[in-house]
Write an enzyme that holds these catalytic residues in place. Structure first.
Site, PDB file in Angstrom:
ATOM      1  N   HIS A 234       0.735  -1.077  -0.032  1.00  0.00           N
ATOM      2  CA  HIS A 234       0.018   0.019   0.077  1.00  0.00           C
ATOM      3  C   HIS A 234       0.760   1.161  -0.019  1.00  0.00           C
ATOM      4  CE1 HIS A 234      -3.484   2.312   0.341  1.00  0.00           C
ATOM      5  NE2 HIS A 234      -3.025   3.074   1.369  1.00  0.00           N
ATOM      6  N   TYR A 238       1.883   5.217  -2.593  1.00  0.00           N
ATOM      7  CA  TYR A 238       2.203   6.591  -2.285  1.00  0.00           C
ATOM      8  C   TYR A 238       3.512   6.944  -2.700  1.00  0.00           C
ATOM      9  CZ  TYR A 238      -2.252   6.683  -0.081  1.00  0.00           C
ATOM     10  OH  TYR A 238      -3.772   6.851  -0.057  1.00  0.00           O
ATOM     11  N   HIS A 385      -9.176   0.519 -11.215  1.00  0.00           N
ATOM     12  CA  HIS A 385      -8.859   1.369 -10.006  1.00  0.00           C
ATOM     13  C   HIS A 385      -7.551   1.650 -10.188  1.00  0.00           C
ATOM     14  CE1 HIS A 385      -8.352   3.553  -6.299  1.00  0.00           C
ATOM     15  NE2 HIS A 385      -7.394   2.515  -5.904  1.00  0.00           N
ATOM     16  N   PHE A 386      -6.561   0.697 -10.371  1.00  0.00           N
ATOM     17  CA  PHE A 386      -5.112   0.945 -10.385  1.00  0.00           C
ATOM     18  C   PHE A 386      -4.878   1.660 -11.673  1.00  0.00           C
ATOM     19  CE2 PHE A 386      -3.920  -3.093  -7.718  1.00  0.00           C
ATOM     20  CZ  PHE A 386      -4.249  -2.292  -6.386  1.00  0.00           C
ATOM     21  N   HIS A 387      -5.656   1.399 -12.643  1.00  0.00           N
ATOM     22  CA  HIS A 387      -5.199   2.141 -14.076  1.00  0.00           C
ATOM     23  C   HIS A 387      -5.696   3.527 -14.034  1.00  0.00           C
ATOM     24  CE1 HIS A 387      -4.296  -1.951 -15.466  1.00  0.00           C
ATOM     25  NE2 HIS A 387      -3.671  -1.432 -16.571  1.00  0.00           N
ATOM     26  N   ARG A 450     -10.390 -10.449 -11.713  1.00  0.00           N
ATOM     27  CA  ARG A 450      -9.214 -10.060 -12.220  1.00  0.00           C
ATOM     28  C   ARG A 450      -8.231 -11.026 -12.482  1.00  0.00           C
ATOM     29  NH1 ARG A 450      -6.413  -7.218  -7.122  1.00  0.00           N
ATOM     30  NH2 ARG A 450      -4.816  -6.719  -8.503  1.00  0.00           N
ATOM     31  N   ARG A 451      -7.072 -10.861 -12.989  1.00  0.00           N
ATOM     32  CA  ARG A 451      -6.104 -11.537 -13.411  1.00  0.00           C
ATOM     33  C   ARG A 451      -6.437 -12.813 -14.496  1.00  0.00           C
ATOM     34  NH1 ARG A 451      -5.951 -11.657  -7.534  1.00  0.00           N
ATOM     35  NH2 ARG A 451      -4.200  -9.977  -6.713  1.00  0.00           N
TER      36      ARG A 451
END
Length: 561
Positions: A234, A238, A385-387, A450-451
Site C-alpha cells: 500500500h 504513495y 482502479h489501479f489504472h 481480475r487476473r
C-alpha cells in the site's frame, strides 16, 4: 518564544536553483532510459493481455497469459515507476541542494544495482520461470533468480535513498538554521516512507521466498508473506504518487505563471502521508482469515486518514489555480479556469492526471471500506482502479515532467511540434483509459474476475454477459498502446533530435504573503518516531498472532490463485 511560535524565513523557499552538470545529467538520464524502455515493453504486454481477454486473440510461440501478466505488472508497477522516481528525485536534489562527485558515484552504484536486479527478474519471467504476478503471492513459486533480482532492486533503491539523505544533510550543515528547500523536504519524506515500507518486502524475499525457492525450506507461511507484502504494497502506491504531488505543489505553479500557495501546507500534507500510508496494509486483506477483525478495523480507520492530506492537496492546487488566474485578470466565479495554459502540455498532462484522481480516489475509498470491499474484492474493478490512479494520475504527471526534464538534461528545446503531439498523446491516453478503465469497473461490479484469462471462463453464461466490456477493454488498451508509442517517440525526439537550446527547469516560488513555515515542521525525529509508533501499534500484536498461530506450512503450488 515557544517552539510553536518559532518561524523560519520564507525567503529560503526561493533559493536560486543550481545548475545541473553534464555528469549529473548523464546519471539522471540513465534512469529515464530504463523507465521509458520499460514503458514500451510493459505497454506491449498490456496490449496483449486485453486482446487475449477479448477472446479473439491467442498468444503465439507458446507464450503464456500469466507470463505476460507478470511481466506487465512487474515492469510497469515496479521498474518503470521506481526508475523514473529515483531519476527525477536525483534531479530535484541536484537542482536544489546540489550533488557532489562522491554522491554521484553512489548514484551510479544504485543505478547498476537496480538494473542488474531488473535484468535478473526479467530473465526469470521471460523464461517462464516466474508466472507469479507482480504481487508474487505464495504459494505460487518462482525461480530463485526472480526473488534475488527483486532484492537487488530494493537494495539499489536504498542506496539512492541514503544518497538523497546525505545530499540534504550536507546542505543543512552548510546552511544552519535555514529550512530545507521544499522539494528536498518532499524527497526526504518520500524516501523515508520507501525505506521503512520496503523493509517488509525485503524480509519476505530474503527470509521466506529465497530459502523456500532454493529448497532450504519445504513450506512457507502464506499469511505472513501476504501480510509482509501488503505492509509494503500500500505505501508503494504513495511512493508512486508523492513525486506527482511534488510536481503539482512546486513545479506546476511555475509553469502556469503562479506561485506556491502555501509552503507549510505542502510540507504538512507530506508528513501526514508518511504517518498514514504505511500502517494500513490489512485493508488489502479484509477477506483473509487469520487476522483479527479488530485489527482490520483499526487499519481501515488509519487508511481513511489518508483522505485528509489528499483533500489538503486538492485545496492547495485549486487555490493556486484561482489565485494565478485572478492575478491574470480573471473576475467571475470560474473565469480563472479560462486563464490556465491549455496549450502547454507541461500543464495539460498533469492536470488531466489530477482530474483522474477524483474518481480514482473515490474508488480507493470503496476498496478500503469493509462492506463495499466484499463486492469488488478480487474483481477486475480493482484493476480498473489501479489504472485510474497509477496508470493515469501518476503516469500522465510523469509524462508532463518528461516534457521539460528531458530537454533540460539533454540541452534541447521542447518544440511546438512536440507540444502539439504531446497534447494529442494526452487526449488519446485519457480517452483510452476512460474506455478501458470504465469497462473494467463495470465488469467488476458484475463479478468479472481480475487476473484470469478468457480461456478460464470462456463459454460460460457469465462470459457472454462480459464480452462487450472485454471488447471495450481491448479498444481502450489499443488506444493506450498508441499513446505509449507516441510517448516513446517524443522521448526519443527530446533525447536526440530536438534542436539544441535551453529548456527551463521550473521550480516555483512561494506567495509573498504566505505564512512563515514553523521550525517544528522539520523535526525529523518526531515524524519518524510517530510513524514507527503507528506501525508498531497496527502490526505488533497481529504479526505475533500470525507467527504463533500459523497453520501448517503451504507447499509449492503450480496453479494460479
Amino acid at each position: 518564544m515557544s517552539l510553536a511560535m518559532k518561524q523560519q524565513p520564507n525567503e529560503e523557499i526561493n533559493v536560486t536553483p543550481l545548475p545541473i552538470t553534464k555528469p549529473e545529467a548523464k546519471l539522471y538520464l540513465s534512469f529515464m532510459y530504463v523507465a521509458f524502455i520499460s514503458l514500451f515493453i510493459g505497454g506491449l504486454m498490456g496490449l496483449l493481455q486485453v486482446l487475449v481477454r477479448s477472446g479473439d486473440f491467442e498468444l503465439p510461440l507458446g507464450i503464456g497469459y500469466y507470463q505476460i501478466l507478470t511481466l506487465h505488472g512487474v515492469i510497469l508497477a515496479l521498474v518503470l515507476t521506481t526508475f523514473f522516481i529515483i531519476g527525477f528525485q536525483y534531479s530535484l536534489l541536484g537542482k536544489t541542494v546540489g550533488m557532489s562527485d562522491k554522491q554521484r558515484k553512489l548514484g551510479w552504484l544504485s543505478f547498476w544495482t537496480m538494473t542488474i536486479g531488473t535484468a535478473l527478474t526479467g530473465t526469470a519471467i521471460l523464461l517462464g520461470e516466474a508466472n507469479v504476478l507482480y504481487t508474487f503471492y505464495a504459494p505460487l513459486k518462482a525461480h530463485p533468480i526472480f526473488y534475488i533480482g527483486l532484492a537487488l532492486v530494493v537494495v539499489g533503491s536504498w542506496i539512492s535513498a541514503f544518497v538523497n539523505w546525505h545530499q540534504v544533510y550536507v546542505w543543512k550543515k552548510a546552511h544552519p538554521g535555514q529550512k530545507t528547500p521544499l522539494l528536498a523536504f518532499m524527497v526526504t519524506i518520500n524516501m523515508i516512507m520507501w525505506v521503512i515500507c520496503s523493509i517488509g518486502v525485503a524480509v519476505a524475499v530474503l527470509v521466506q521466498f529465497i530459502p523456500w525457492s532454493l529448497g532450504y525450506a519445504e513450506t512457507i507461511n502464506v499469511l505472513l508473506s501476504r501480510t509482509l507484502f501488503w505492509y509494503f504494497g500500500h505505501p508503494l502506491v504513495y511512493f508512486w504518487l508523492l513525486p506527482a504531488y511534488m510536481a503539482w505543489y512546486a513545479i506546476i505553479p511555475k509553469i502556469i505563471g503562479g506561485k506556491i500557495f502555501s509552503d507549510s501546507l505542502a510540507r504538512l500534507s507530506f508528513v501526514l502521508f508518511l504517518f498514514f500510508s504505511i500502517p494500513v496494509g490489512f485493508h488489502h486483506q479484509l477477506t483473509e482469515p487469520g487476522i483479527d477483525p479488530t485489527w482490520k478495523f483499526i487499519q481501515v480507520v488509519l487508511t481513511f486518514m489518508v483522505i485528509v492530506p489528499s483533500l489538503m492537496t486538492a485545496f492547495s492546487m485549486f487555490a493556486m489555480f484561482e489565485t494565478t488566474g485572478r492575478k491574470q485578470g480573471a473576475t467571475g466565479l470560474f473565469d480563472w479556469f479560462k486563464k490556465l495554459p491549455w496549450k502547454d502540455v507541461r500543464f495539460v498532462a498533469p492536470f488531466v492526471g489530477m482530474l483522474a484522481f477524483i474518481p480514482g480516489g473515490a474508488g480507493g475509498i470503496i476498496n478500503a471500506s469493509h462492506q463495499l470491499n466484499t463486492l469488488v474484492h478480487n474483481t477486475i474493478w480493482v484493476t480498473g482502479h489501479f489504472h485510474l490512479t497509477i496508470a493515469t494520475t501518476v503516469l500522465l504527471t510523469f509524462f508532463g515532467i518528461a516534457y521539460w526534464l528531458i530537454p533540460h538534461l539533454t540541452g534541447r528545446k521542447l518544440t511546438p511540434k512536440i507540444h502539439k503531439l504531446g497534447i494529442y498523446q494526452t487526449i488519446i491516453w485519457a480517452v483510452g483509459m476512460l474506455i478501458m478503465s470504465g469497462a473494467m469497473h463495470i465488469q467488476g461490479l458484475l463479478g468479472g474476475p481480475r487476473r484470469s484469462s478468457f480461456s478460464e471462463y470462456g463459454g460460460t453464461e457469465q462470459a457472454a454477459e462480459w464480452v462487450g466490456y472485454q471488447t471495450a477493454q481491448a479498444v481502450g488498451g489499443t488506444l493506450l498502446f498508441i499513446g505509449i508509442v507516441l510517448m516513446v517517440y517524443i522521448f526519443v525526439d527530446l533525447i536526440a533530435f530536438a534542436p539544441k537550446g535551453e529548456e527551463e527547469y521550473p521550480i516555483a516560488e512561494e506567495e509573498e504573503d504566505a505564512q512563515p513555515t514553523p521550525q517544528w515542521m522539520e523535526n525529523w525525529k518526531l515524524w519518524i518516531g510517530i510513524t514507527i509508533a503507528l506501525i508498531l501499534f497496527a502490526y505488533t500484536i497481529p504479526m505475533i498472532d500470525i507467527i504463533q498461530n500459523a497453520p501448517p506450512g503451504s507447499p509449492p503450488f503450480d496453479g494460479i490463485l
